[in-house]
Each structure stands twice: as structure tokens, then as C-alpha cells.
Design an enzyme around this catalytic site. Structure first.
Site, PDB file in Angstrom:
ATOM      1  N   CYS A  82       0.825  -1.208   0.000  1.00  0.00           N
ATOM      2  CA  CYS A  82       0.000   0.000   0.000  1.00  0.00           C
ATOM      3  C   CYS A  82       0.863   1.265   0.000  1.00  0.00           C
ATOM      4  CB  CYS A  82      -0.993  -0.058   1.166  1.00  0.00           C
ATOM      5  SG  CYS A  82      -2.414   1.006   0.887  1.00  0.00           S
ATOM      6  N   HIS A 185      -2.966  -5.349   1.675  1.00  0.00           N
ATOM      7  CA  HIS A 185      -2.271  -5.581   2.950  1.00  0.00           C
ATOM      8  C   HIS A 185      -2.192  -7.062   3.308  1.00  0.00           C
ATOM      9  CE1 HIS A 185      -2.170  -1.351   4.357  1.00  0.00           C
ATOM     10  NE2 HIS A 185      -3.219  -1.242   3.559  1.00  0.00           N
ATOM     11  N   GLU A 187      -0.377  -8.456   5.303  1.00  0.00           N
ATOM     12  CA  GLU A 187      -0.038  -8.645   6.719  1.00  0.00           C
ATOM     13  C   GLU A 187      -1.286  -8.730   7.597  1.00  0.00           C
ATOM     14  OE1 GLU A 187       0.209  -6.006   4.943  1.00  0.00           O
ATOM     15  OE2 GLU A 187      -0.359  -4.211   6.087  1.00  0.00           O
TER      16      GLU A 187
HETATM   17  N1  GLN Z   1      -3.606   6.265   0.906  1.00  0.00           N
HETATM   18  C1  GLN Z   1      -2.384   5.992   1.613  1.00  0.00           C
HETATM   19  C2  GLN Z   1      -1.202   6.778   1.030  1.00  0.00           C
HETATM   20  O1  GLN Z   1      -1.345   7.514   0.123  1.00  0.00           O
HETATM   21  C3  GLN Z   1      -2.051   4.527   1.643  1.00  0.00           C
HETATM   22  C4  GLN Z   1      -3.022   3.778   2.493  1.00  0.00           C
HETATM   23  C5  GLN Z   1      -2.456   2.559   3.152  1.00  0.00           C
HETATM   24  O2  GLN Z   1      -1.261   2.346   3.196  1.00  0.00           O
HETATM   25  N2  GLN Z   1      -3.336   1.764   3.717  1.00  0.00           N
HETATM   26  O3  GLN Z   1      -0.118   6.630   1.483  1.00  0.00           O
END
Ligand code: GLN
Length: 204
Positions: A82, A185, A187
Site C-alpha cells: 500500500c 495488505h 499482513e
Molecule cells: N492512501 C495511503 C497513502 O497515500 C495509503 C493507504 C495505506 O497504506 N493503507 O499513502
């Protein structure tokens, strides 16, 4: 004997503990990384989810940005989930103008790509190279990958269901050599197959 690599988790912000627990289950020794000296001692590094703009600022204030860029350029295995995927990308769309990129992945990502109305969602994905059936994936304000370079292998896309709308077939997992990234994610689901894949990369 199977080697137990030392895998760092960038511990400036985000879901550090969850990654560390999964890495241990997947056969690594997990250590937090906050300083350049700690970075120099790991065989690979996980960049967790969180907020990429905040992590970018913290990388600068902890004087980790350049050392991390150098290690990635030198071939250190890295896995970003992410926000971590956003940091590893060569370019991020809808980022902040001062947001820094680490550049291990020749991809263009779009932050918060799935739209504000779908803050988070879950989906089963076909993930290239993982045995044992589809991977359950949790997306939280996730990016997607809009463009990949020739060296990048696409590992997973959003399934093309009627409900997927504009998200259908979007790229959500990629690999370029020793650098792995997921928009979701792994994890958080208790399925450690993605972490095993990364621990194998860290083993070299
Ligand atoms: N929207 C977040 C960002 O721009 C990422 C979200 C996340 O890691 N769950 O960093």
C-alpha cells in the site's frame, strides 16, 4: 539448513508489528529499522502501509531517504504494501508535490485510486506464483498501478466482475527483480504466502 534472513521493517509509521509477526512466521528474523545503521544490517526491507506522504517526510527527517535509495539501487530486496508500494514507485499520481519516491519499481501508481466512496474493500485475487488457490486481499485507501515498465512483472489484478467498475483488471501486485509490491495488505489476513515469497527473495 534453511537460512533465516534478517528482514527489516521500516518503523517510522504504519502497521509495523503486523508485518514483523508475518515475517517471523514466514521464516525470517524481523527487526525494526529507523536509522541508517540499522538499514545497513538487513538482508531485505518491508515498507508497510500507512500514509506515504507522512512516511516520505519521516524518511527525510530520519536521514533514511538517501541510504534507502542507495540500497534499493544496489539490489536490496524490498517489499512495499500500500503506502510502501507508493514509496517504491518511480512516479506517484495524486501525491503531494513534495512527496519523495524511492524508485525501486518502474511503475506509475495512483494514490487513493479506488475513490473516496470505497475507502476499503476485500477481494480474492489470482496471484501469479502463489500455490494454494486465490489470495484474500484487504484494500485500504489503496493505490493501483497505472503503468508498468518492461522489466516489471504483473502478479495480480482486480478481477473483472460487474461490481468492479473502473477497478476491473487494475494492477495491484507487481515485482521487478528483488522488489515486490502489493496495493493491498497481506499482513492483515493471516495468510503468510506473500511474506514467504518475500523472505525467499531476501534469502537471495
Ligand atoms: N492512501 C495511503 C497513502 O497515500 C495509503 C493507504 C495505506 O497504506 N493503507 O499513502
Amino acid at each position: 539448513m534453511v537460512v533465516r534472513p534478517v528482514v527489516g521493517v521500516l518503523a517510522l509509521q504504519g502497521d509495523v508489528r503486523e508485518h514483523a509477526a508475518m515475517l517471523e512466521r514466514a521464516g525470517a528474523r524481523a527487526v525494526p529499522v529507523r536509522r541508517p545503521g540499522e538499514l545497513s544490517e538487513v538482508d531485505g526491507l518491508v515498507l508497510p502501509g500507512g500514509e506515504s506522504t507522512t512516511m516520505s517526510r519521516l524518511l527525510e527527517s530520519f536521514e533514511l531517504l538517501e541510504p534507502l535509495r542507495e540500497r534499493i539501487a544496489a539490489g536490496m530486496p524490498a517489499f512495499g504494501s500500500c503506502a510502501g508500494m507508493i514509496l517504491l514507485a518511480k512516479q506517484a499520481l495524486d501525491g503531494r508535490p513534495d512527496q519523495q519516491q524511492l524508485g525501486g519499481l518502474d511503475v506509475v501508481v495512483r494514490r487513493n485510486a479506488f475513490g473516496r466512496q470505497v475507502d476499503s474493500f476485500e477481494e480474492d485475487l489470482d496471484f501469479t506464483g502463489l500455490e494454494g488457490g486465490p489470495l484474500h486481499a484487504v484494500f485500504i485507501r489503496a493505490p493501483w498501478v497505472e503503468k508498468v515498465g518492461d522489466e516489471v512483472e504483473v502478479l495480480a489484478r482486480v478481477p473483472e466482475t460487474p461490481a468492479a467498475g473502473a477497478a476491473a483488471a487494475r494492477i495491484v501486485a507487481v515485482r521487478q527483480g528483488p522488489v515486490l509490491a502489493t496495493a493491498f495488505h497481506p499482513e492483515l489476513t493471516g495468510d503468510e504466502r506473500v511474506h514467504r515469497l518475500f523472505v525467499d527473495l531476501a534469502r537471495g
